[in-house]
Write a protein that holds these residues in place. Structure first.
Motif, PDB file in Angstrom:
ATOM      1  N   HIS A 286      -3.099  -3.737   3.812  1.00 35.23           N
ATOM      2  CA  HIS A 286      -1.615  -4.465   3.366  1.00 35.23           C
ATOM      3  C   HIS A 286      -2.358  -5.842   4.282  1.00 35.23           C
ATOM      4  CE1 HIS A 286       2.739  -5.463   2.700  1.00 35.23           C
ATOM      5  NE2 HIS A 286       1.749  -6.681   2.392  1.00 35.23           N
TER       6      HIS A 286
ATOM      7  N   CYS B 181       1.721  -5.037   6.471  1.00 31.78           N
ATOM      8  CA  CYS B 181       2.394  -4.793   8.219  1.00 31.78           C
ATOM      9  C   CYS B 181       0.891  -3.647   8.375  1.00 31.78           C
ATOM     10  CB  CYS B 181       3.175  -2.652   7.097  1.00 31.78           C
ATOM     11  SG  CYS B 181       2.002  -1.891   5.947  1.00 31.78           S
TER      12      CYS B 181
ATOM     13  N   CYS C  52       2.479  -1.383  -1.506  1.00 34.45           N
ATOM     14  CA  CYS C  52       2.221  -0.864  -0.402  1.00 34.45           C
ATOM     15  C   CYS C  52       3.238   0.310  -0.147  1.00 34.45           C
ATOM     16  CB  CYS C  52       2.401  -1.818   0.699  1.00 34.45           C
ATOM     17  SG  CYS C  52       1.578  -0.772   2.602  1.00 34.45           S
TER      18      CYS C  52
ATOM     19  N   VAL D   6       3.224   2.321   2.292  1.00 29.37           N
ATOM     20  CA  VAL D   6       3.541   1.946   4.020  1.00 29.37           C
ATOM     21  C   VAL D   6       5.177   1.630   4.219  1.00 29.37           C
ATOM     22  CG1 VAL D   6       3.037   2.217   6.268  1.00 29.37           C
ATOM     23  CG2 VAL D   6       1.478   2.501   4.698  1.00 29.37           C
ATOM     24  N   CYS D   7       4.872   0.371   4.002  1.00 33.59           N
ATOM     25  CA  CYS D   7       6.036  -0.495   3.914  1.00 33.59           C
ATOM     26  C   CYS D   7       6.902  -1.268   3.061  1.00 33.59           C
ATOM     27  CB  CYS D   7       5.869  -1.898   4.568  1.00 33.59           C
ATOM     28  SG  CYS D   7       4.431  -3.043   3.629  1.00 33.59           S
TER      29      CYS D   7
HETATM   30 ZN   LIG Z   1       2.543  -2.317   3.925  1.00 28.58          ZN
END
Ligand SMILES: [Zn+2]
Lengths: 109, 192
Positions: free
Chosen positions: A58, A62, A6, A8-9
């Protein structure tokens, strides 16, 4: 089994921690568009053998959406990138070209 | 709120206990905002954690949940005061603070096989050098969402939705049932 990271996280996990969101980079055609554009937007999807671009969420982590580029025959994941873009990043496309010379996807190559 | 429950079979490979009541406040907003960072610091004594991390001391702390979400941990009885304090200091920024203490249940897993008990249920690389004290992981535990972090060596704090508490308790009990040691990560931890 796909192993996705992911963007993002930063978590890397297998696909059961995520949820597929279908084809990436669709252009939305809504009210006022032609019947053909609207039909394409609603129903027509790529079904490639090889390089494919998808949206993923996800969902157990997250909660954020992102994009993934992968191979539908080998399940190799070429990379993931943020949701806030209308096309795959250049460096990712170059990386795919190294691994799958001559690939095409919609109007990308 | 409900009565604490016990989980895990006698002779199981890890001890499973329901965690005591835990105060939890969800805080959503721009985590790079100075006002928000200052409010978190004054409410918890902790800095906003780095991505994927948790900062705690003495049961008060902050978990990084997503790029726009923190989970503040404190004593259950301190929630109303902390919430009031947060809402006062965040009245001029775009942020949301909500008491979610009773929306979630918690479990404490402990023992040299605790890492393996989680590894059987979650798609997480639980190698000791890949998941260590100070990290927080939101993931899938069997069929439901969960999150966990380490309280110390061989001790994990796990949270899940309260409506799924019985399921989580049951599935942890199965994962830790007697005779089910797999010795994947426990070897590295306990040296056995
Ligand atoms: Zn994530």
């Amino acid at each position: 089994m796909l192993i996705l990271t992911c963007p993002v996280c930063g978590v890397t996990a297998e696909e059961t921690e995520f949820h597929g969101g279908g084809e990436a980079h669709l252009t939305r055609h809504g009210p006022g568009s032609s019947d053909d554009d609207f039909e394409d937007y609603l129903f027509m999807r790529e079904n490639p053998r090889g390089v494919h671009f998808e949206r993923w969420r996800h969902v157990y982590g997250c909660g954020k959406w992102f994009h993934a580029a992968r191979c539908t025959t080998t399940l190799e994941v070429f990379g993931t990138y943020p949701a806030q873009t209308t096309e795959p990043p250049k460096d990712l496309r170059a990386k795919i070209s190294k691994k799958r010379p001559g690939w095409t996807w919609k109007d990308l190559a | 709120m409900s009565e604490p429950m016990t989980a895990g079979a006698d002779g199981g490979i890890a001890a499973i206990a329901e965690a005591p009541l835990q105060g939890m406040i969800t805080l959503r907003g721009d985590l790079s905002d100075d006002t928000i960072r200052a409010a978190v610091k004054s409410a918890t004594g902790q800095k906003v954690p780095e991505r994927g991390m948790i900062n705690t001391a003495d049961g008060v702390g902050v978990c990084w949940m997503s790029p726009d979400e923190l989970l503040i941990l404190c004593a259950h009885g301190d929630v109303p005061d902390k919430l009031h304090q947060l809402q006062e200091s965040l009245s001029r920024v775009h942020a949301l603070a909500v008491n979610v203490s009773d929306a979630r249940a918690g479990f404490i897993l402990s023992g040299p096989h605790a890492r393996d008990v989680l590894a059987k249920l979650c798609p997480v690389d639980l190698a000791p050098d890949r998941f260590a004290f100070g990290q927080l992981r939101r993931t899938r535990l069997a069929q439901v969402p969960a999150a966990f972090w380490m309280l110390g060596e061989d001790r994990f704090h796990l949270i899940c939705f309260r409506s799924q508490k019985q399921y989580v308790s049951d599935v942890l009990t199965v994962s830790a049932q007697p005779g089910s040691a797999v010795n994947v990560w426990s070897k590295t931890i306990s040296g056995t």
